[in-house]
Design a protein around this motif. Structure first.
Motif, PDB file in Angstrom:
ATOM      1  N   UNK A  48     -12.584  -5.599  -2.309  1.00  0.00           N
ATOM      2  CA  UNK A  48     -12.074  -6.794  -1.633  1.00  0.00           C
ATOM      3  C   UNK A  48     -11.249  -7.648  -2.594  1.00  0.00           C
ATOM      4  N   UNK A  49     -11.805  -7.885  -3.783  1.00  0.00           N
ATOM      5  CA  UNK A  49     -11.086  -8.700  -4.782  1.00  0.00           C
ATOM      6  C   UNK A  49      -9.754  -8.053  -5.148  1.00  0.00           C
ATOM      7  N   UNK A  54      -3.977  -8.553  -4.949  1.00  0.00           N
ATOM      8  CA  UNK A  54      -2.638  -7.968  -4.777  1.00  0.00           C
ATOM      9  C   UNK A  54      -1.828  -8.738  -3.744  1.00  0.00           C
ATOM     10  N   UNK A  55      -2.454  -9.058  -2.637  1.00  0.00           N
ATOM     11  CA  UNK A  55      -1.748  -9.744  -1.542  1.00  0.00           C
ATOM     12  C   UNK A  55      -1.390 -11.190  -1.886  1.00  0.00           C
ATOM     13  N   UNK A  63     -12.625 -13.480  -8.646  1.00  0.00           N
ATOM     14  CA  UNK A  63     -13.349 -12.893  -9.772  1.00  0.00           C
ATOM     15  C   UNK A  63     -14.765 -12.595  -9.288  1.00  0.00           C
ATOM     16  N   UNK A  64     -15.222 -11.345  -9.445  1.00  0.00           N
ATOM     17  CA  UNK A  64     -16.550 -10.960  -8.958  1.00  0.00           C
ATOM     18  C   UNK A  64     -17.583 -11.036 -10.079  1.00  0.00           C
ATOM     19  N   UNK A 257      -9.618 -13.761   5.319  1.00  0.00           N
ATOM     20  CA  UNK A 257     -10.388 -13.299   6.488  1.00  0.00           C
ATOM     21  C   UNK A 257      -9.924 -11.930   6.970  1.00  0.00           C
ATOM     22  N   UNK A 258      -8.621 -11.746   7.061  1.00  0.00           N
ATOM     23  CA  UNK A 258      -8.094 -10.450   7.535  1.00  0.00           C
ATOM     24  C   UNK A 258      -8.491  -9.323   6.581  1.00  0.00           C
ATOM     25  N   UNK A 259      -8.400  -9.601   5.284  1.00  0.00           N
ATOM     26  CA  UNK A 259      -8.731  -8.574   4.292  1.00  0.00           C
ATOM     27  C   UNK A 259     -10.226  -8.267   4.306  1.00  0.00           C
ATOM     28  N   UNK A 260     -11.043  -9.288   4.506  1.00  0.00           N
ATOM     29  CA  UNK A 260     -12.500  -9.080   4.561  1.00  0.00           C
ATOM     30  C   UNK A 260     -12.853  -8.115   5.686  1.00  0.00           C
ATOM     31  N   UNK A 261     -12.248  -8.301   6.841  1.00  0.00           N
ATOM     32  CA  UNK A 261     -12.533  -7.417   7.986  1.00  0.00           C
ATOM     33  C   UNK A 261     -11.930  -6.031   7.768  1.00  0.00           C
TER      34      UNK A 261
END
Length: 327
Positions: A48-49, A54-55, A63-64, A257-261
């Protein structure tokens, strides 16, 4: 004097227009979780990160922080509310935050990932997510922790009676405690970060977790028996603190939100692949693996469903809907 001031102001203005604008630092978002390296939490969070960074290059940097570096699940949720952590990936603990999440603590509720997708669409987003927002939290996506199985150092577990007297570590969610009390064990909630030592020293006889957490935390080094109960499928949730999150620009929130889904497909594919691979690795590490009598566990679970429906009356229609979606 006026002439001097006018000259200075003109020079400052000229400098401001001629100098390049200072580059703005990206917004840094901290994402915490309890997973060890190689766990589905770590793989999901890092993927996800990577995609968000990138986007939103130059605008946002996620940062995870894994291995409970920013705290256990309960601490992470509190930090989300305070705004000292931006994102977290909790799982079972959500049933202690919002009662309705207890439907995912009910044994053998979720049949498979396709069933889970239907539950997510028709139960989770309409009912559970709005209840979460009332607690000052917001769910960006439903990910996964996986199917949970029982490990211990005493004996193979084939039926609930085999659990009698076991000191069993469970996550910080009250319905998991009630479940194993119903099965005859002596369950105790404990932070995941403390589990290895508790098993190694005999403070706990056993625990229950998906393969991804068992293997990544090296529990096979301190546990002898693995019983394939698959008693609960645990979703995981990408969570943010509502107040601080809403201060982010709208275009940034949309990408987050879009990337999370979008990452959910990666999570499910990775989890499915891990299931078969990690079971082989756990066997190779010397764990004695056995099947369980699932019908015996299902029969012993009726009281948990009844207690939950009484304790959380609003959950009853949601349980009925979720069960119907599996038929």
């Amino acid at each position: 004097m006026k002439a001097i001031l006018a000259t200075l102001c003109a020079a400052a203005a000229a400098l401001a227009f001629s100098a390049p604008a200072a580059a703005q630092s990206p917004i840094e978002l901290k994402l915490g979780h309890v997973g060890e390296p190689g766990s589905i939490f770590q793989l999901s969070s890092d993927e996800y990160a990577k995609r968000v960074n990138q986007k939103l290059a130059g605008k946002v940097k996620i940062v995870t922080y894994g291995s409970s570096q920013l705290g256990g699940d309960k601490e992470l949720i509190q930090k989300l509310k305070l705004g000292t952590v931006d994102m977290a990936v909790p799982s079972t603990v959500m049933s202690s935050e919002v009662d309705l999440y207890g439907i995912f603590e009910l044994p053998y509720m979720v049949k498979d990932r396709e069933h889970m997708k239907r539950i997510e669409k028709e139960v989770f987003w309409p009912a559970l997510e709005p209840a979460t927002e009332k607690k000052g939290l917001k769910v960006l996506a439903v990910w996964e922790n996986g199917y949970r199985h029982i490990t211990n150092n005493k004996r193979p577990v084939r039926v609930p009676k085999d659990l009698e007297g076991f000191k069993l570590r469970v996550p910080e969610g009250k319905w998991r405690v009630k479940m194993f009390q119903e099965y005859g064990a002596n369950p105790s909630p404990m932070k995941f970060s403390e589990l290895f030592t508790a098993l190694q020293t005999g403070v706990m006889d056993g625990q229950e977790n998906p393969f991804t957490q068992i293997y990544s935390a090296k529990l096979q080094e301190v546990q002898k028996y693995l019983s394939l109960s698959g008693h609960v499928y645990t979703p995981a949730y990408l969570l943010v603190g509502k107040t601080k999150y809403e201060q982010l620009p709208a275009d940034v929130r949309k990408v987050l939100e879009d990337t999370a889904k979008e990452v959910q497909a990666f999570v499910y594919a990775t989890a499915e692949k891990q299931e078969s691979e990690l079971l082989g690795k756990l066997k190779a590490a010397g764990m004695q693996v056995n099947e369980v009598d699932k019908n015996a566990f299902i029969a012993a679970s009726k009281g948990i469903y009844d207690d939950f429906a009484k304790d959380v009356p609003a959950a009853k229609p949601l349980i009925e809907k979720a069960v119907a979606l599996g038929k």
